[in-house]
Design a protein around this motif. Structure first.
Motif, PDB file in Angstrom:
ATOM      1  N   SER A   1      16.575   7.357 -46.552  1.00 31.00           N
ATOM      2  CA  SER A   1      15.819   6.997 -47.392  1.00 31.00           C
ATOM      3  C   SER A   1      14.813   5.512 -47.001  1.00 31.00           C
ATOM      4  O   SER A   1      14.211   5.474 -47.416  1.00 31.00           O
ATOM      5  CB  SER A   1      15.486   7.011 -48.733  1.00 31.00           C
ATOM      6  OG  SER A   1      16.580   8.243 -48.879  1.00 31.00           O
ATOM      7  N   LEU A   2      15.631   4.299 -47.238  1.00 30.25           N
ATOM      8  CA  LEU A   2      15.140   2.791 -46.816  1.00 30.25           C
ATOM      9  C   LEU A   2      14.560   3.050 -45.563  1.00 30.25           C
ATOM     10  O   LEU A   2      13.303   2.408 -45.480  1.00 30.25           O
ATOM     11  CB  LEU A   2      16.130   2.115 -47.051  1.00 30.25           C
ATOM     12  CG  LEU A   2      17.214   1.976 -47.887  1.00 30.25           C
ATOM     13  CD1 LEU A   2      17.932   0.390 -47.599  1.00 30.25           C
ATOM     14  CD2 LEU A   2      16.029   1.478 -49.592  1.00 30.25           C
ATOM     15  N   LEU A   3      15.153   3.207 -44.698  1.00 28.96           N
ATOM     16  CA  LEU A   3      15.150   2.992 -42.832  1.00 28.96           C
ATOM     17  C   LEU A   3      13.246   4.176 -43.186  1.00 28.96           C
ATOM     18  O   LEU A   3      12.245   3.799 -42.168  1.00 28.96           O
ATOM     19  CB  LEU A   3      15.092   3.860 -42.324  1.00 28.96           C
ATOM     20  CG  LEU A   3      16.312   2.804 -41.835  1.00 28.96           C
ATOM     21  CD1 LEU A   3      17.917   3.252 -40.980  1.00 28.96           C
ATOM     22  CD2 LEU A   3      16.393   1.170 -40.653  1.00 28.96           C
ATOM     23  N   ILE A   4      13.419   5.099 -43.481  1.00 20.99           N
ATOM     24  CA  ILE A   4      11.796   6.339 -43.315  1.00 20.99           C
ATOM     25  C   ILE A   4      11.134   5.941 -44.676  1.00 20.99           C
ATOM     26  O   ILE A   4       9.661   6.388 -43.745  1.00 20.99           O
ATOM     27  CB  ILE A   4      12.561   7.478 -43.596  1.00 20.99           C
ATOM     28  CG1 ILE A   4      12.787   8.184 -44.809  1.00 20.99           C
ATOM     29  CG2 ILE A   4      13.834   8.364 -42.923  1.00 20.99           C
ATOM     30  CD1 ILE A   4      13.106   9.150 -45.178  1.00 20.99           C
ATOM     31  N   GLU A   5      11.070   5.066 -44.488  1.00 22.98           N
ATOM     32  CA  GLU A   5       9.828   4.578 -45.553  1.00 22.98           C
ATOM     33  C   GLU A   5       9.013   3.086 -44.865  1.00 22.98           C
ATOM     34  O   GLU A   5       8.199   3.160 -45.184  1.00 22.98           O
ATOM     35  CB  GLU A   5      10.101   4.290 -46.966  1.00 22.98           C
ATOM     36  CG  GLU A   5      10.449   5.649 -47.983  1.00 22.98           C
ATOM     37  CD  GLU A   5       9.497   6.466 -48.497  1.00 22.98           C
ATOM     38  OE1 GLU A   5       8.579   6.657 -47.793  1.00 22.98           O
ATOM     39  OE2 GLU A   5      10.234   7.723 -48.092  1.00 22.98           O
ATOM     40  N   ASP A   6       9.858   2.698 -43.835  1.00 24.01           N
ATOM     41  CA  ASP A   6       9.168   1.809 -43.296  1.00 24.01           C
ATOM     42  C   ASP A   6       8.745   2.656 -41.516  1.00 24.01           C
ATOM     43  O   ASP A   6       8.895   2.971 -40.155  1.00 24.01           O
ATOM     44  CB  ASP A   6       9.944   0.996 -42.828  1.00 24.01           C
ATOM     45  CG  ASP A   6       9.340   0.344 -41.281  1.00 24.01           C
ATOM     46  OD1 ASP A   6       9.130  -0.575 -41.879  1.00 24.01           O
ATOM     47  OD2 ASP A   6      10.638  -0.903 -41.131  1.00 24.01           O
ATOM     48  N   LYS A   7       7.316   2.816 -42.015  1.00 24.00           N
ATOM     49  CA  LYS A   7       6.914   4.784 -41.606  1.00 24.00           C
ATOM     50  C   LYS A   7       6.233   3.594 -40.374  1.00 24.00           C
ATOM     51  O   LYS A   7       5.243   4.366 -39.567  1.00 24.00           O
ATOM     52  CB  LYS A   7       5.648   5.473 -42.404  1.00 24.00           C
ATOM     53  CG  LYS A   7       6.431   6.201 -43.641  1.00 24.00           C
ATOM     54  CD  LYS A   7       5.220   7.386 -44.431  1.00 24.00           C
ATOM     55  CE  LYS A   7       5.944   7.908 -45.462  1.00 24.00           C
ATOM     56  NZ  LYS A   7       7.328   7.818 -46.140  1.00 24.00           N
ATOM     57  N   ILE A   8       6.015   2.918 -40.349  1.00 26.03           N
ATOM     58  CA  ILE A   8       5.339   1.732 -39.458  1.00 26.03           C
ATOM     59  C   ILE A   8       6.033   1.775 -38.264  1.00 26.03           C
ATOM     60  O   ILE A   8       5.742   1.792 -36.803  1.00 26.03           O
ATOM     61  CB  ILE A   8       4.493   0.186 -39.218  1.00 26.03           C
ATOM     62  CG1 ILE A   8       3.187   0.725 -40.334  1.00 26.03           C
ATOM     63  CG2 ILE A   8       4.212  -0.223 -38.295  1.00 26.03           C
ATOM     64  CD1 ILE A   8       3.032  -0.675 -41.223  1.00 26.03           C
ATOM     65  N   ASN A   9       7.056   0.945 -38.418  1.00 23.77           N
ATOM     66  CA  ASN A   9       9.098   1.045 -37.173  1.00 23.77           C
ATOM     67  C   ASN A   9       9.062   2.102 -36.925  1.00 23.77           C
ATOM     68  O   ASN A   9      10.118   2.072 -36.325  1.00 23.77           O
ATOM     69  CB  ASN A   9       9.141  -0.307 -37.993  1.00 23.77           C
ATOM     70  CG  ASN A   9       8.472  -1.434 -37.310  1.00 23.77           C
ATOM     71  OD1 ASN A   9       7.773  -1.975 -36.895  1.00 23.77           O
ATOM     72  ND2 ASN A   9       8.348  -1.758 -39.032  1.00 23.77           N
ATOM     73  N   VAL A  10       9.601   3.488 -38.111  1.00 24.51           N
ATOM     74  CA  VAL A  10      10.514   4.688 -38.047  1.00 24.51           C
ATOM     75  C   VAL A  10      10.201   5.786 -38.446  1.00 24.51           C
ATOM     76  O   VAL A  10       8.927   5.901 -39.361  1.00 24.51           O
ATOM     77  CB  VAL A  10      11.323   3.812 -39.145  1.00 24.51           C
ATOM     78  CG1 VAL A  10      12.847   5.366 -38.689  1.00 24.51           C
ATOM     79  CG2 VAL A  10      12.263   2.666 -38.801  1.00 24.51           C
ATOM     80  N   SER A  11       9.749   6.152 -37.149  1.00 20.18           N
ATOM     81  CA  SER A  11       9.580   7.903 -37.292  1.00 20.18           C
ATOM     82  C   SER A  11      11.430   9.162 -37.709  1.00 20.18           C
ATOM     83  O   SER A  11      11.557   8.364 -36.807  1.00 20.18           O
ATOM     84  CB  SER A  11       8.440   8.338 -35.731  1.00 20.18           C
ATOM     85  OG  SER A  11       7.795   7.523 -35.758  1.00 20.18           O
TER      86      SER A  11
END
Length: 911
Positions: A815-825
Motif C-alpha cells: 500500500s505504501l508503494l502503490i501510492e507513489d504513483k509517479i514512480n510505481v505503477s
C-alpha cells in the motif's frame, strides 16, 4: 472296477444282442452311452424290451457309480493318488476330471484340452478356459461352481495339524502373488525349497516365516529365480498391454505385489522384455507392447480364404466387389467378415495398428484426416471394420479432433501427427495458425489491429487486405456482410464498443469479473437511471484493473456479462444509460432542482452529471425542457413553502444522524406525517433543520462541507473497517474521492483488504510520512530500473528494511508503494498487486512476456509457469486464464506439449 468316460462299452459285460445294436449305432464308449437319453434308445432298431431293460439297469448302475466314485477313489492306497499344491501353498490330494461329475460336453472339452486333474483346472483363468474349443458360457459357469464348492483332502493328518516354516513362506507368498499373477503353487514351492535350504544353513536359528520374508537378502534371492522372473515378465507385460499408450515405471511399481515392489527388480524385468522385443519405449518415456504388423499378424491367425477376404476389405473394397473376385455372394462375404471379427475379438488379438483404436473411437477423424496424420488409410479401414458401429448400436457423441491436442493421455508424437490434419484447413498468418473461417480471421484482425480502437470501415479494410495477403480474397465463404456483420461484431465477446461506433479488441473470456460486479452491486439501485460514467468515475482503480477505458466500454461490457436472471431489474438503454427498475427522468431532475434551487441551468446540469453520470451537454439539451416555469433570468428559482413549527421540531428530533439520503428522509417524513403535503419537505426546510443539502443526500451543518464530513468519517478511528461503512455513503463519488486522497497523502494506510490504520496511530509510535517516502525510495533503488516486482519477489531477492520491524503483512508495505504513483505503477492480479517501477500502464500479458524472456531456455511448461508465478511473485492464476492471456501476446503456446515459448520462431526451432 474303475471306469473312465473313454472306456469301451465292452467293459460293461453287455449281452451280445445289446452290444451289437449299440455299436451299429456308433455307441462305442461309455461317454457315447451317456450322450443318449433313455427315450432315444427306443428309436434303435432291433432293440427289444428285454434289451432296453438291460440297458436301463446298466445306465442306472453307471449313474450310481458316478455319485460314489469320489468316495471310492479316496479309499485307494495313498501312494496311488496324485498330490498337488493348492493356492494356499499346502499339499492336497488331486482329483481326476472323471471324478468331478461333469456334464458330458464339459468333460469332453477339458479332456481335449489335456486338462485331466482338478489341479490343472485350478490354474486356468476364465479367459483361458473360454478359449477351449466348444466350451461355452454354460460350461464355464459349471466349472466356476465346481471350483467354488469342491472340498479338497489334505495330504496327511500330520500336515493338517502342523505346518513347517517353508510351507508358511510358500503360503504367504502365494497368497500375495496369486491375487495378481497366474503362478503355479507347486513351481513356487519348488523354488522356495531350493532357496530355503541354502538360506537355513546360514541362518540356523530363524524358524519364523515372517522374519525370513522381511530379510532383504532372501527376497533378492527370489528375484534371481528364473521361474519368478518369467512369471513377472508375463505379469508386467499384461500391465503394459492394459494401457494402450503404455505405462511408466512408477505406474508399474504401484501395481507390483508386496515383496516385489523394488525398482531394481522392475527395471531388470523391463530390460529382459526390451531385449526380447516384447515391449518398446514410446517417445513419452512409457513402455508399450510390441505387436506384429497387421498384415503379418492376420496371416498367422486366419485361413487363406479369410485372409484374402479381410485384406481386400482393408484395402477398401466393398462386399460386392470382393464377392465378384472370390465368386461368392455378398451375404457370404459378410458372414466370413463377421466370423473374422469374432475371431479377433474373442481371441483378444491386437496389432501395431491398434494403437490408433483409442483415437478412432473417441475422436471425430475422417479417413482423409487419418491419412494426413498417419499416412495409413488401410489402418483406418481396419479400425472402421473392427471398432466401428455395429448394427443396432447408437452413435456416441465423439470429441472434435482439435481437442486431442489438449488430451494428456495421448503421446506427443501422436498429437503432433494429428496437428498436421487439424491445421490442414488453417492459414498461417505471421506466427499463428488461424482456421480459415470468417470469424477466426476477423478475430485475428481485431486481436492484432484493434487493440486501441478502430471503426467498422477501418476493420473491414484491414480484413480484406489480410485476405489478399493470404491469397483468399476470392473465397466467397469469407465475404463480410456490411450491416449484418457489424451487428455481429457488436455482440461479440471479443470487442468493446464505444462512442462513434468505435470498437476495440477485448477478450472477455480472459477476465474474472467477480470483483467488478461485487463493487458495482447493481442490484442495490431501484427505480433510477444512471449513466455508466457515474460508475466509471466512482471506481477508477477497478476500471484500470479490468482495462475499461470509458463509460461507453463499461456499458457495453456490462450488457454482455450481466445475466438477466441475476439482474432482472437492470435495463440497458442507449449507451451509456442504464435504467434500474422503472425510472422517471423528470422526477430525478425535479428532486435535484428542488434540493439545490436557486441554481443556474449549467450548475444544475453539472450537479446532475455528478449524481447520475449523464454528461452536462446532454442534460442541458434534453433534460430541462419540462421545468421552464421555474426558470427566470438564467436561474431556476423555487418558492418553497414553510414547514409548520410543530412538525419541524418533531422531524428535527427524528433526524438524529449526521448523514441521510434524501430518499430516506422522504420515507421518514411520509411515515411520520402522512397527512401533510410532500412539498413541505424541501431544501429550505431541511436547511432550517440544521442540514447542508446536496444533490441526493444531507449532512448536519456542523461540517463546513461534505468533504469535511467524509474526511472525519474516514479518520475518526485509529483503525477503519471499510466494510462497516454504509453502502449509501460508499456510493457517493465525493466519498470515494476523499478516500483516494487520504490514501495518497498517507493519512490512512490499507494494511489488509478494506482495513486501514490512521497515520495518527503510527505517529504515536514514531512512524512518519517521511519514513514511508524513504521506504519507497529504498525499494526503487533495490529494484534498479524498469522492473516488475511484488513484495514477495523483493523479499525472495533479499530486500529488507527497518520498517519491516513494524510487524505488518506485505499488504501494508505494498500500500505504501502503490501510492507513489509517479514512480510505481501497479495491477491487481492473482490475489496480489503486481508493481512496475516507473509511471506506465501495467499489463499482465507484458509481464508474462518479461518472465518468459528472462528464462535461459526462452520457454517454460505452462504448469511450471503457474508454479513460477506463485513461488517468485505469489501470484495465483487460473490455468485457463493464463493460457488465454498467453495466446493474446507475441508468445506462442503449444497446446500439444503444453509449453509457452517466447515467440513462434523459438518454438519452431525446438520442435
Amino acid at each position: 472296477m474303475f471306469y473312465h468316460y473313454t472306456d469301451s462299452i465292452s467293459k460293461l459285460n453287455l449281452s451280445t444282442r445289446l452290444f451289437n445294436a449299440l455299436t451299429k449305432n456308433k455307441i462305442d464308449t461309455i461317454n457315447d452311452l451317456f450322450s443318449f437319453s433313455k427315450e432315444d434308445f427306443f428309436k434303435i432298431r432291433n432293440l427289444g424290451k428285454k434289451s432296453i431293460d438291460e440297458l436301463n439297469e446298466v445306465i442306472d448302475e453307471l449313474e450310481k457309480y458316478k455319485e460314489s466314485i469320489y468316495s471310492q477313489q479316496i479309499l485307494r492306497e495313498p501312494e496311488q493318488r496324485k498330490i498337488f499344491f493348492g493356492k494356499d501353498g499346502v499339499k492336497y490330494y488331486d482329483i481326476s476330471i472323471e471324478e468331478l461329475n461333469l456334464s458330458v460336453r464339459t468333460f469332453n472339452c477339458l479332456q481335449a484340452a489335456k486338462i485331466n486333474y482338478f489341479s490343472d483346472l485350478l490354474l486356468k483363468s476364465d479367459e483361458e478356459l473360454i478359449k477351449i474349443r466348444n466350451l461355452g458360457q454354460k460350461s464355464l459357469s459349471e466349472l466356476n461352481e465346481l471350483l467354488r464348492n469342491t472340498s479338497l483332502e489334505w495330504f496327511s493328518e500330520e500336515e493338517k495339524s502342523k505346518r513347517n516354516v517353508l510351507e508358511d513362506i510358500s503360503s504367504e507368498l502365494f497368497k500375495v502373488l496369486s491375487k495378481k499373477i497366474n503362478i503355479n503353487p507347486a513351481n513356487l514351492f519348488e523354488v522356495l525349497t531350493s532357496l530355503y535350504s541354502s538360506y537355513s544353513k546360514n541362518n540356523e536359528n530363524i524358524e519364523d516365516a515372517v522374519t525370513i520374508l522381511k530379510d532383504k537378502k532372501f527376497i533378492e534371492s527370489l528375484y534371481e529365480s528364473l521361474y519368478i522372473q518369467e512369471s513377472f515378465e508375463k505379469y508386467i507385460q499384461t500391465l503394459i498391454k492394459e494401457e494402450i499408450y503404455g505405462c511408466d515405471e512408477e505406474q508399474i511399481l504401484e501395481k507390483m505385489p508386496k515383496y516385489f515392489d523394488d525398482i531394481e527388480f522392475v527395471e531388470m524385468i523391463l530390460d529382459k522384455l526390451l531385449s526380447k522385443n516384447h515391449i518398446a519405449i514410446f517417445t513419452n518415456d512409457k513402455y508399450f507392447t510390441v505387436y506384429k504388423p497387421l498384415d503379418l499378424g492376420l496371416k498367422e491367425i486366419l485361413t487363406t480364404r479369410q485372409y484374402e477376404i479381410f485384406s481386400e476389405r482393408i484395402r477398401g473394397k466393398t462386399l460386392e466387389e470382393i464377392g465378384q473376385i472370390t465368386n461368392l455372394t455378398r451375404e457370404r462375404v459378410r458372414q466370413i467378415e463377421a466370423k473374422i471379427l469374432r475371431i479377433l475379438n474373442q481371441g483378444n488379438y491386437y496389432f501395431e495398428e491398434d494403437i490408433y483404436s483409442d483415437i478412432y473411437q473417441r475422436y471425430i477423424i475422417s479417413s482423409d484426416d487419418f491419412e494426413i496424420a498417419f499416412k495409413n488409410r488401410e489402418a483406418y479401414n481396419y479400425l472402421a471394420l473392427r471398432y466401428g458401429l455395429k448394427k443396432g448400436e447408437v452413435k456416441d457423441s465423439k470429441i472434435p479432433l482439435e481437442k486431442i491436442l489438449e488430451d494428456k493421455s495421448v503421446p506427443i508424437s501422436i498429437k503432433r501427427a494429428c496437428e498436421v490434419a487439424i491445421y490442414k484447413d488453417y492459414v498461417k498468418i505471421a506466427k499463428d495458425y488461424v482456421p480459415c473461417t470468417r470469424n477466426d480471421i476477423s478475430n485475428y484482425v481485431l486481436k492484432h489491429f484493434a487493440t486501441d480502437g478502430i471503426n467498422f470501415n477501418e476493420f473491414r479494410d484491414l480484413y480484406f487486405s489480410l485476405l489478399e495477403d493470404i491469397g483468399r480474397s476470392n473465397d466467397s465463404r469469407l465475404t463480410l456482410m456490411e450491416r449484418g456483420y457489424e451487428n455481429k461484431l457488436a455482440a461479440s465477446n471479443n470487442t468493446l464498443w464505444k462512442y462513434g461506433k468505435m470498437l476495440r479488441y477485448y477478450n472477455i473470456e480472459v477476465y474474472d469479473f467477480t470483483e467488478l460486479l461485487m463493487a458495482l452491486n447493481l442490484n442495490q439501485y431501484k427505480d433510477v437511471e444512471y449513466s455508466t460514467l457515474k460508475f466509471f468515475r466512482l471506481y477508477p482503480e477497478i476500471m484500470k484493473t479490468y482495462d475499461i477505458r470509458d463509460e461507453y466500454e463499461l456499458h457495453n461490457l456490462l450488457k454482455k456479462i450481466c445475466d438477466p436472471g441475476t439482474y432482472p431489474e437492470v435495463n440497458f438503454r442507449r449507451m451509456p444509460q442504464i435504467e434500474f427498475g422503472n425510472a422517471d427522468r423528470d422526477t430525478q431532475v425535479r428532486e435535484l432542482l428542488f434540493s439545490l434551487a436557486p441554481i443556474s441551468n449549467y450548475d444544475l446540469a453539472m450537479e446532475y452529471e455528478r449524481e447520475y453520470g449523464t454528461a452536462v451537454n446532454t442534460v442541458l439539451a434534453n433534460y430541462m425542457t419540462n421545468f421552464n416555469e421555474y426558470y427566470h433570468d438564467d436561474i431556476y428559482i423555487i418558492d418553497f413553502p414553510h414547514l409548520p413549527d410543530d412538525i419541524s421540531d418533531k422531524l428535527q428530533r427524528t433526524l438524529s444522524k449526521e448523514f441521510y439520503l434524501l430518499s430516506t428522509v422522504k420515507s421518514i417524513y411520509q411515515n411520520e406525517f402522512p397527512e401533510y403535503e410532500e412539498k413541505l419537505l424541501n431544501p429550505f426546510t431541511l436547511k432550517r433543520l440544521g442540514f447542508k443539502v446536496y444533490s441526493n443526500y444531507i449532512i448536519v451543518d456542523q461540517f463546513n462541507s461534505a468533504a469535511e464530513f467524509f474526511t472525519y468519517l474516514l479518520k475518526k478511528d485509529d483503525i477503519l473497517n471499510y466494510n462497516e461503512i454504509s453502502s449509501e455513503i460508499k456510493g457517493i463519488i465525493s466519498f470515494t474521492y476523499q478516500l483516494y486522497k487520504l490514501k495518497a497523502d498517507y493519512e490512512i494506510i490499507e494494511f489488509s483488504p478494506n482495513k486501514y490504520i490512521n497515520k495518527r496511530r503510527l505517529e504515536e509510535n514514531g512512524i512518519t510520512r517521511e519514513m514511508f517516502e524513504a521506504y519507497c525510495e529504498d525499494v526503487l533503488k533495490f529494484v534498479g530500473g524498469s522492473k516488475y516486482f511484488t513484495l514477495h519477489s523483493l523479499r525472495k531477492e533479499g530486500f529488507s528494511h527497518d520498517l519491516d520491524d513494524l510487524g505488518f503483512e506485505d499488504y501494508f508495505y505494498t500500500s505504501l508503494l502503490i501510492e507513489d504513483k509517479i514512480n510505481v505503477s501497479h495491477l491487481r492480479v492473482g490475489g496480489n498487486k503486481l508493481m512496475l517501477s516507473g509511471n506506465f500502464e501495467v499489463r499482465f500479458e507484458e509481464f508474462l512476456e518479461y518472465v518468459v524472456y528472462s528464462l535461459d531456455a526462452l520457454s517454460i511448461d505452462i504448469f511450471e509457469l503457474l508454479e513460477y508465478l506463485q513461488y517468485h511473485y505469489q501470484i495465483k492464476v487460473n490455468i485457463y486464464k493464463l493460457i488465454k492471456v498467453v495466446e493474446n501476446t507475441n508468445m506462442f503456446y503449444d497446446v500439444v506439449s503444453e509449453r509457452v515459448y517466447a515467440d513462434y520462431d523459438i518454438y519452431y526451432e525446438e520442435v
